[in-house]
Design an enzyme around this catalytic site. Sequence first.
Site, PDB file in Angstrom:
ATOM      1  N   LYS A   1       0.841  -1.202   0.000  1.00  0.00           N
ATOM      2  CA  LYS A   1       0.000   0.000   0.000  1.00  0.00           C
ATOM      3  C   LYS A   1       0.875   1.251   0.000  1.00  0.00           C
ATOM      4  O   LYS A   1       0.624   2.213  -0.739  1.00  0.00           O
ATOM      5  CB  LYS A   1      -0.933  -0.001   1.229  1.00  0.00           C
ATOM      6  CG  LYS A   1      -2.054  -1.024   1.126  1.00  0.00           C
ATOM      7  CD  LYS A   1      -2.784  -1.256   2.443  1.00  0.00           C
ATOM      8  CE  LYS A   1      -3.818  -2.366   2.269  1.00  0.00           C
ATOM      9  NZ  LYS A   1      -4.490  -2.769   3.504  1.00  0.00           N
TER      10      LYS A   1
ATOM     11  N   GLN B   1      -5.190  -1.413   9.704  1.00  0.00           N
ATOM     12  CA  GLN B   1      -5.036  -2.747   9.133  1.00  0.00           C
ATOM     13  C   GLN B   1      -5.587  -3.813  10.083  1.00  0.00           C
ATOM     14  O   GLN B   1      -5.270  -3.813  11.276  1.00  0.00           O
ATOM     15  CB  GLN B   1      -3.544  -3.000   8.831  1.00  0.00           C
ATOM     16  CG  GLN B   1      -3.260  -4.309   8.122  1.00  0.00           C
ATOM     17  CD  GLN B   1      -3.779  -4.365   6.684  1.00  0.00           C
ATOM     18  OE1 GLN B   1      -3.893  -3.347   6.012  1.00  0.00           O
ATOM     19  NE2 GLN B   1      -4.119  -5.553   6.226  1.00  0.00           N
TER      20      GLN B   1
ATOM     21  N   ASP C   1     -11.468   2.541   3.946  1.00  0.00           N
ATOM     22  CA  ASP C   1     -11.790   1.109   3.882  1.00  0.00           C
ATOM     23  C   ASP C   1     -13.283   0.866   3.693  1.00  0.00           C
ATOM     24  O   ASP C   1     -13.687  -0.249   3.378  1.00  0.00           O
ATOM     25  CB  ASP C   1     -11.395   0.440   5.213  1.00  0.00           C
ATOM     26  CG  ASP C   1     -10.090  -0.337   5.113  1.00  0.00           C
ATOM     27  OD1 ASP C   1      -9.794  -0.844   4.018  1.00  0.00           O
ATOM     28  OD2 ASP C   1      -9.386  -0.422   6.133  1.00  0.00           O
TER      29      ASP C   1
HETATM   30  N1  GUN Z   1      -7.047  -6.934   6.227  1.00  0.00           N
HETATM   31  C1  GUN Z   1      -7.297  -7.703   5.135  1.00  0.00           C
HETATM   32  N2  GUN Z   1      -7.881  -6.970   4.167  1.00  0.00           N
HETATM   33  C2  GUN Z   1      -8.010  -5.711   4.658  1.00  0.00           C
HETATM   34  C3  GUN Z   1      -8.549  -4.508   4.114  1.00  0.00           C
HETATM   35  O1  GUN Z   1      -9.041  -4.430   2.983  1.00  0.00           O
HETATM   36  N3  GUN Z   1      -8.478  -3.425   4.929  1.00  0.00           N
HETATM   37  C4  GUN Z   1      -7.966  -3.491   6.200  1.00  0.00           C
HETATM   38  N4  GUN Z   1      -7.974  -2.384   6.931  1.00  0.00           N
HETATM   39  N5  GUN Z   1      -7.470  -4.589   6.731  1.00  0.00           N
HETATM   40  C5  GUN Z   1      -7.494  -5.696   5.959  1.00  0.00           C
END
Ligand code: GUN
Length: 306
Positions: A52, A96, A119
């Site tokens: 990311k 996350q 998100d």
């Molecule tokens: N953990 C696995 N996929 C995601 C996601 O799309 N966003 C977040 N914040 N955590 C994750």
Amino acid sequence: MPQILDGNRVRDAIKTELAPRIAALTALGRPPGLAVVLAGHNPASEIYVRNKVKTSQELGIHSETLTPPVSVTTAELLHTVECLNARDDIDGILVQLPLPPQVDAKRILLAVSPTKDVDGFHPCNVGNLVAGLPGPRACTPAGIIELLHRYGIPIAGKRAVVVGRSDIVGKPVAMLLLHQHATVTICHSRTPSLAAVCREAEILVAAIGRAAMITGEFLTPGVTVIDVGTNRVDNRAEVARIFRGSPEKLAAFDKRGSVLAGDVDPLDVVEKAAAYTPVPGGVGPLTIAMLMANTVASAERRAGIC
Ligand code: GUN
């Protein structure tokens, strides 16, 4: 041979389209800002977050990673999120998941300002999704719809089956498919006759988190398969079984100690599907592309551009 739905290609197209919007925001005053909160040392999360940050940098999005220790408390994380909510230069906040077990994850997600929730996990934005109102959509589900649209795969009127009912993928992708006029079934571990239900699918989304669980008997010929699974297989016999003794996969295993497998049997899908997303290189790249898109959209809204 089925059509391979190439997530890397779609990701690159999305990034190209975002570039002028990021340039316009930057010219107005500052680049979009994304803060990622990564608590503890989950290896899979560390890889996601690294990707990311790398993609943000490539696009000229300002990104910051905050790394509280695995022992972080709910109160400490709430404070971190509140500080990010108050910062003018941060347009998007991503916490996350999974969080360490002692942290109340629902309280943390509720604390993220809905206007910075890139998100789409805040209950306000989940409500916006259900109501069909504007707002950020969860990244993996949004990426799946984008992929289907860009490959010209019709959704309206199709039977879609989603296997998995998570808040991150299963539930929101089902809602997005419904908004695109599919007839949607959500299945899970307690669904009787799972294979028979899956065989009704013209679009099958597998988001279970179990390597190669969806085998040929779950697939009707001509189905479009979206495989959300990224399972690390660290047992050589399992690798040999899933990939039918593939010398390349076994060599990769011998080198790295594990290989990635999706939720769908990688050989059966080639035999039965009309189109499918590979693992890796299918859905994964789109999640990050949509995170970038949500961050840019949030920055534009906050700058009063749209
Ligand atoms: N953990 C696995 N996929 C995601 C996601 O799309 N966003 C977040 N914040 N955590 C994750």
